[in-house]
Design an enzyme around this catalytic site. Structure first.
Site, PDB file in Angstrom:
ATOM      1  N   GLY A   8       1.027  -0.990  -0.016  1.00  0.00           N
ATOM      2  CA  GLY A   8      -0.069  -0.052   0.171  1.00  0.00           C
ATOM      3  C   GLY A   8       0.953   1.360   0.128  1.00  0.00           C
ATOM      4  O   GLY A   8       0.557   2.231   0.718  1.00  0.00           O
ATOM      5  N   SER A  10       1.541   3.341  -2.366  1.00  0.00           N
ATOM      6  CA  SER A  10       1.233   4.309  -3.471  1.00  0.00           C
ATOM      7  C   SER A  10       0.924   5.830  -2.765  1.00  0.00           C
ATOM      8  O   SER A  10       1.004   6.832  -3.536  1.00  0.00           O
ATOM      9  CB  SER A  10       0.256   3.828  -4.485  1.00  0.00           C
ATOM     10  OG  SER A  10      -1.020   3.776  -3.713  1.00  0.00           O
ATOM     11  N   ARG A  11       0.212   5.709  -1.465  1.00  0.00           N
ATOM     12  CA  ARG A  11      -0.006   7.081  -0.827  1.00  0.00           C
ATOM     13  C   ARG A  11      -0.310   6.845   0.455  1.00  0.00           C
ATOM     14  O   ARG A  11       0.100   6.100   0.906  1.00  0.00           O
ATOM     15  CB  ARG A  11      -1.582   7.496  -1.839  1.00  0.00           C
ATOM     16  CG  ARG A  11      -2.434   6.396  -1.580  1.00  0.00           C
ATOM     17  CD  ARG A  11      -3.694   6.735  -2.305  1.00  0.00           C
ATOM     18  NE  ARG A  11      -4.933   5.773  -2.062  1.00  0.00           N
ATOM     19  CZ  ARG A  11      -6.225   6.099  -2.507  1.00  0.00           C
ATOM     20  NH1 ARG A  11      -6.347   6.958  -3.137  1.00  0.00           N
ATOM     21  NH2 ARG A  11      -6.783   4.833  -2.317  1.00  0.00           N
ATOM     22  N   ASN A  88       1.497  -2.440   5.317  1.00  0.00           N
ATOM     23  CA  ASN A  88       0.578  -1.173   5.392  1.00  0.00           C
ATOM     24  C   ASN A  88      -0.774  -1.360   4.939  1.00  0.00           C
ATOM     25  O   ASN A  88      -1.589  -0.544   5.245  1.00  0.00           O
ATOM     26  CB  ASN A  88       1.359  -0.113   4.902  1.00  0.00           C
ATOM     27  CG  ASN A  88       0.763   1.128   4.976  1.00  0.00           C
ATOM     28  OD1 ASN A  88       0.348   2.046   5.932  1.00  0.00           O
ATOM     29  ND2 ASN A  88       0.287   1.672   3.488  1.00  0.00           N
ATOM     30  N   SER A 140      -3.499  -0.041  14.624  1.00  0.00           N
ATOM     31  CA  SER A 140      -4.515   0.925  14.637  1.00  0.00           C
ATOM     32  C   SER A 140      -4.933   1.183  16.240  1.00  0.00           C
ATOM     33  O   SER A 140      -4.892   0.285  16.664  1.00  0.00           O
ATOM     34  CB  SER A 140      -5.668   0.797  13.810  1.00  0.00           C
ATOM     35  OG  SER A 140      -6.662   1.958  14.133  1.00  0.00           O
ATOM     36  N   TYR A 153     -12.761  -3.621  11.164  1.00  0.00           N
ATOM     37  CA  TYR A 153     -11.296  -3.144  11.301  1.00  0.00           C
ATOM     38  C   TYR A 153     -10.769  -3.417  12.640  1.00  0.00           C
ATOM     39  O   TYR A 153      -9.598  -3.523  12.645  1.00  0.00           O
ATOM     40  CB  TYR A 153     -11.554  -1.515  11.069  1.00  0.00           C
ATOM     41  CG  TYR A 153     -10.180  -0.672  10.662  1.00  0.00           C
ATOM     42  CD1 TYR A 153      -9.659  -0.968   9.604  1.00  0.00           C
ATOM     43  CD2 TYR A 153      -9.819  -0.137  11.663  1.00  0.00           C
ATOM     44  CE1 TYR A 153      -8.527  -0.286   9.212  1.00  0.00           C
ATOM     45  CE2 TYR A 153      -8.730   0.652  11.439  1.00  0.00           C
ATOM     46  CZ  TYR A 153      -8.070   0.521  10.109  1.00  0.00           C
ATOM     47  OH  TYR A 153      -6.801   1.212   9.848  1.00  0.00           O
ATOM     48  N   LYS A 157      -7.300  -5.673  12.960  1.00  0.00           N
ATOM     49  CA  LYS A 157      -5.750  -4.895  13.429  1.00  0.00           C
ATOM     50  C   LYS A 157      -5.614  -5.489  14.778  1.00  0.00           C
ATOM     51  O   LYS A 157      -4.479  -5.782  15.306  1.00  0.00           O
ATOM     52  CB  LYS A 157      -6.181  -3.457  13.848  1.00  0.00           C
ATOM     53  CG  LYS A 157      -6.504  -2.839  12.549  1.00  0.00           C
ATOM     54  CD  LYS A 157      -5.254  -2.932  11.380  1.00  0.00           C
ATOM     55  CE  LYS A 157      -5.302  -1.831  10.356  1.00  0.00           C
ATOM     56  NZ  LYS A 157      -4.181  -2.022   9.318  1.00  0.00           N
ATOM     57  N   ILE A 186      -4.850  10.216  11.730  1.00  0.00           N
ATOM     58  CA  ILE A 186      -3.760  10.818  10.950  1.00  0.00           C
ATOM     59  C   ILE A 186      -4.591  11.336   9.939  1.00  0.00           C
ATOM     60  O   ILE A 186      -5.079  10.523   9.243  1.00  0.00           O
ATOM     61  CB  ILE A 186      -2.813   9.460  10.566  1.00  0.00           C
ATOM     62  CG1 ILE A 186      -2.081   8.863  11.985  1.00  0.00           C
ATOM     63  CG2 ILE A 186      -1.612  10.016   9.817  1.00  0.00           C
ATOM     64  CD1 ILE A 186      -1.389   9.695  13.028  1.00  0.00           C
TER      65      ILE A 186
END
Length: 242
Positions: A8, A10-11, A88, A140, A153, A157, A186
């Site tokens: 992950g 790319s951004r 990530n 997280s 989620y 995590k 974040i």
């Protein structure tokens, strides 16, 4: 030459981590599933930081695709190995469990948990043989505290946190560290849909964190200086949860 694979990458946090590791001297393997344009921008920033990188596109949740991509990289880089992996890649599919569909449950768990296994398992042997490895899992606040509307989620995590602690004990004697970084709120693509103005009132630091702050922590864990930090979950949340 030291190689780091960032899934992950790319951004968002993945991009910031790629740049921070590049500054540390790693050549960056930028993983992404579909957004080639954003990956190109990450590579530009990696090169601007004084290192170099390459692309390795695959879906971490797809075991066969992941295995083939990593095997191809290894075949093309004989005598070298991926010394650092940052797991990530992840997605959110928020909803109350009462209304949550099976796909929203399974897709979140597949990317986070199956993705961790699919990516990490084929890299372990070389790390252990070379007696150096850095495995850093992006978890997280949700995996520590649990958050309503994020049962899927939080589960993914929380499971990754448990896997971090278990794997660390398996490979510590081989000079391999396995740690997790647990961000709170974040400012990134992942949190763009949240009400930052209201949520920051709940954060003692009074603000959202920045992706670079997370990346600097990851870079420290990837460095030689962090060799005795192992099996840890390090929060970065502005004292929102301790």
């Amino acid at each position: 030459m030291k190689y780091a694979l960032v899934t992950g990458g790319s951004r968002g946090i993945g991009r910031a981590v790629s740049v921070a590791l590049a500054e540390l001297g790693y050549n960056i393997i930028i993983n992404y599933r579909s957004n080639a344009q954003e990956a190109e921008e990450t590579l530009r920033l990696v090169r601007e930081a004084g290192s170099d990188g390459e692309f390795l596109p695959f879906d971490v949740a797809n075991a066969e695709q992941t295995a083939a991509a990593i095997a191809k990289w290894q075949a093309e880089h004989e005598g070298e190995y991926i010394a650092c992996v940052v797991n990530n890649a992840g997605i959110r599919k928020d909803n109350l469990m009462l209304f949550m569909g099976a796909e929203d449950w399974s897709s979140v768990l597949n990317i986070t948990l199956n993705g961790f296994f699919n990516v990490t398992q084929p890299l372990l042997k070389d790390m252990c043989v070379k007696k150096f490895g850095r495995i850093i899992n992006m978890v997280s606040l949700s995996g520590l505290k649990g958050l309503p509307g994020q049962t899927n989620y939080s589960c993914s995590k929380g499971g990754l946190i448990a896997a971090t602690k278990a794997l660390a004990q398996e490979v510590a004697r081989k000079g391999v560290t396995v740690n997790a970084v647990a961000p709170g709120f974040i400012r990134s693509d992942m949190t763009a849909d949240l009400d930052e103005k209201e949520l920051k009132k709940t954060i003692p630091a009074g603000r959202f964190g920045e992706t670079r702050e997370v990346a600097d922590l990851v870079a420290f864990l990837a460095s030689d200086k962090a060799g005795y930090i192992n099996g840890e979950v390090i929060s970065i949340n502005g004292a929102l949860y301790t």
